[in-house]
Scaffold this motif. Structure first.
Motif, PDB file in Angstrom:
ATOM      1  N   ILE A 140      -6.017  -2.157   1.621  1.00 10.21           N
ATOM      2  CA  ILE A 140      -5.724  -1.677   0.267  1.00 10.21           C
ATOM      3  C   ILE A 140      -5.262  -0.224   0.329  1.00 10.21           C
ATOM      4  CG2 ILE A 140      -6.760  -1.099  -1.960  1.00 10.21           C
ATOM      5  CD1 ILE A 140      -8.573  -3.510  -1.595  1.00 10.21           C
ATOM      6  N   GLY A 141      -5.946   0.603   1.118  1.00 17.47           N
ATOM      7  CA  GLY A 141      -5.636   2.025   1.187  1.00 17.47           C
ATOM      8  C   GLY A 141      -4.251   2.324   1.722  1.00 17.47           C
ATOM      9  N   LYS A 142      -3.712   1.461   2.570  1.00 18.34           N
ATOM     10  CA  LYS A 142      -2.400   1.698   3.163  1.00 18.34           C
ATOM     11  C   LYS A 142      -1.273   1.626   2.147  1.00 18.34           C
ATOM     12  CE  LYS A 142      -3.317  -0.711   7.351  1.00 18.34           C
ATOM     13  NZ  LYS A 142      -2.834  -1.717   8.271  1.00 18.34           N
ATOM     14  N   LYS A 143      -1.434   0.819   1.105  1.00 13.26           N
ATOM     15  CA  LYS A 143      -0.366   0.613   0.127  1.00 13.26           C
ATOM     16  C   LYS A 143      -0.204   1.847  -0.761  1.00 13.26           C
ATOM     17  CE  LYS A 143      -1.539  -4.261  -0.364  1.00 13.26           C
ATOM     18  NZ  LYS A 143      -2.121  -5.221  -1.297  1.00 13.26           N
ATOM     19  N   PRO A 144       1.009   2.370  -0.901  1.00 10.70           N
ATOM     20  CA  PRO A 144       1.208   3.465  -1.855  1.00 10.70           C
ATOM     21  C   PRO A 144       1.171   2.928  -3.286  1.00 10.70           C
ATOM     22  CG  PRO A 144       3.271   2.891  -0.796  1.00 10.70           C
ATOM     23  CD  PRO A 144       2.213   2.054  -0.149  1.00 10.70           C
ATOM     24  N   ILE A 145       0.775   3.784  -4.215  1.00 10.39           N
ATOM     25  CA  ILE A 145       0.713   3.403  -5.626  1.00 10.39           C
ATOM     26  C   ILE A 145       2.004   3.892  -6.277  1.00 10.39           C
ATOM     27  CG2 ILE A 145      -0.571   3.642  -7.774  1.00 10.39           C
ATOM     28  CD1 ILE A 145      -2.929   4.608  -5.875  1.00 10.39           C
TER      29      ILE A 145
ATOM     30  N   ASN B  75      -7.171  12.447   1.646  1.00 11.30           N
ATOM     31  CA  ASN B  75      -6.058  13.265   1.163  1.00 11.30           C
ATOM     32  C   ASN B  75      -5.250  12.426   0.182  1.00 11.30           C
ATOM     33  OD1 ASN B  75      -6.536  15.541   2.761  1.00 11.30           O
ATOM     34  ND2 ASN B  75      -5.441  14.647   4.490  1.00 11.30           N
ATOM     35  N   VAL B  76      -4.865  13.018  -0.936  1.00 10.82           N
ATOM     36  CA  VAL B  76      -4.033  12.338  -1.924  1.00 10.82           C
ATOM     37  C   VAL B  76      -2.792  13.187  -2.149  1.00 10.82           C
ATOM     38  CG1 VAL B  76      -3.898  11.480  -4.286  1.00 10.82           C
ATOM     39  CG2 VAL B  76      -6.030  11.275  -3.028  1.00 10.82           C
ATOM     40  N   LYS B  77      -1.607  12.560  -2.034  1.00 13.50           N
ATOM     41  CA  LYS B  77      -0.338  13.260  -2.222  1.00 13.50           C
ATOM     42  C   LYS B  77       0.546  12.437  -3.153  1.00 13.50           C
ATOM     43  CE  LYS B  77      -0.214  13.575   2.335  1.00 13.50           C
ATOM     44  NZ  LYS B  77       0.330  13.369   3.609  1.00 13.50           N
ATOM     45  N   VAL B  78       1.325  13.142  -3.970  1.00 13.93           N
ATOM     46  CA  VAL B  78       2.327  12.490  -4.812  1.00 13.93           C
ATOM     47  C   VAL B  78       3.680  12.802  -4.195  1.00 13.93           C
ATOM     48  CG1 VAL B  78       3.335  12.323  -7.108  1.00 13.93           C
ATOM     49  CG2 VAL B  78       0.899  12.773  -6.866  1.00 13.93           C
ATOM     50  N   GLU B  79       4.373  11.742  -3.720  1.00 13.34           N
ATOM     51  CA  GLU B  79       5.688  11.943  -3.105  1.00 13.34           C
ATOM     52  C   GLU B  79       6.586  10.748  -3.386  1.00 13.34           C
ATOM     53  OE1 GLU B  79       4.327  10.670   1.387  1.00 13.34           O
ATOM     54  OE2 GLU B  79       4.169  12.788   0.819  1.00 13.34           O
ATOM     55  N   ASP B  80       7.833  11.029  -3.740  1.00 14.83           N
ATOM     56  CA  ASP B  80       8.862  10.009  -3.990  1.00 14.83           C
ATOM     57  C   ASP B  80       8.446   9.000  -5.065  1.00 14.83           C
ATOM     58  OD1 ASP B  80      10.336  11.220  -1.991  1.00 14.83           O
ATOM     59  OD2 ASP B  80       9.546   9.895  -0.433  1.00 14.83           O
ATOM     60  N   GLY B  81       7.843   9.466  -6.143  1.00 15.22           N
ATOM     61  CA  GLY B  81       7.464   8.575  -7.234  1.00 15.22           C
ATOM     62  C   GLY B  81       6.331   7.635  -6.889  1.00 15.22           C
ATOM     63  N   ALA B  82       5.505   8.017  -5.912  1.00 19.05           N
ATOM     64  CA  ALA B  82       4.362   7.193  -5.509  1.00 19.05           C
ATOM     65  C   ALA B  82       3.207   8.099  -5.104  1.00 19.05           C
ATOM     66  CB  ALA B  82       4.740   6.273  -4.358  1.00 19.05           C
TER      67      ALA B  82
END
Length: 177
Positions: A4-9, A42-49
């Motif tokens: 589950i963690g591997k999938k970007p949101i 770590n949480v990052k917002v990149e490329d609309g995900a």
């Protein structure tokens, strides 16, 4: 590895997410929600995900990786479409009605039970035997539905009580003569 963690949101149209320290905030058409995540991811917002990664390979960090991703996905989905939980009432004389913003339940007690919903939760009764709990926070919607169900949970002999719409009650056979 967390599947589950591997999938970007992916962030849907009209939803924005910002990370500030250990807090992620999602804004959308339904409102704004935030989630404070642990220091082990770590949480990052990149490329609309939104991408969630563990800081190290410890068991604790990997355990919280998938949970953090699920919580963030819930707030993104909540600000976009919201959540709802349906309850059904079974039993002779059992019914629900709205009195202003409060829910009044007749569940076979000597008095009616009045439930005051928390802020951000909307309760409707399309029929006297159906209750719809809706809101943007999945945890609060589920908690309110569980509290309403707890007033008179379904019993296994006749199936009377308040149950979730998708729930099946395992019925027991009564006494034999």
């Amino acid at each position: 590895m967390s599947r589950i963690g591997k999938k970007p949101i992916s962030l849907p149209e009209g939803v924005t997410a910002t990370v500030n320290g250990q807090t992620i905030t999602a804004k959308g058409p339904k409102g704004e929600l935030q989630f404070v995540f642990t220091e082990q991811v770590n949480v990052k917002v990149e490329d609309g995900a939104v991408v969630v990664e563990p800081r190290d390979e410890s068991k604790d960090a990997r355990a919280k990786w998938g949970m953090t991703r699920s919580q963030i996905n819930n707030i993104v989905q909540g600000v976009k479409t919201g959540f709802e939980r349906r309850l059904e009432i079974n039993g002779v004389g059992y019914r629900a009605a709205m009195q202003g913003s409060n829910l009044s339940l007749s569940l076979g007690f000597s008095h009616d039970v009045t439930y005051v919903p928390p802020k951000g939760i909307t309760i409707t009764c399309p029929k006297p035997t159906e209750i719809v709990v809706s809101g943007i926070d999945k945890q609060v919607v589920g908690q309110v539905a569980a509290e309403i169900r707890a007033y008179r949970g379904p019993e296994p002999y006749k199936g009377k009580g308040v149950k979730y719409a998708e729930e099946t009650i395992f019925r027991k056979e009564g006494k034999k003569k």
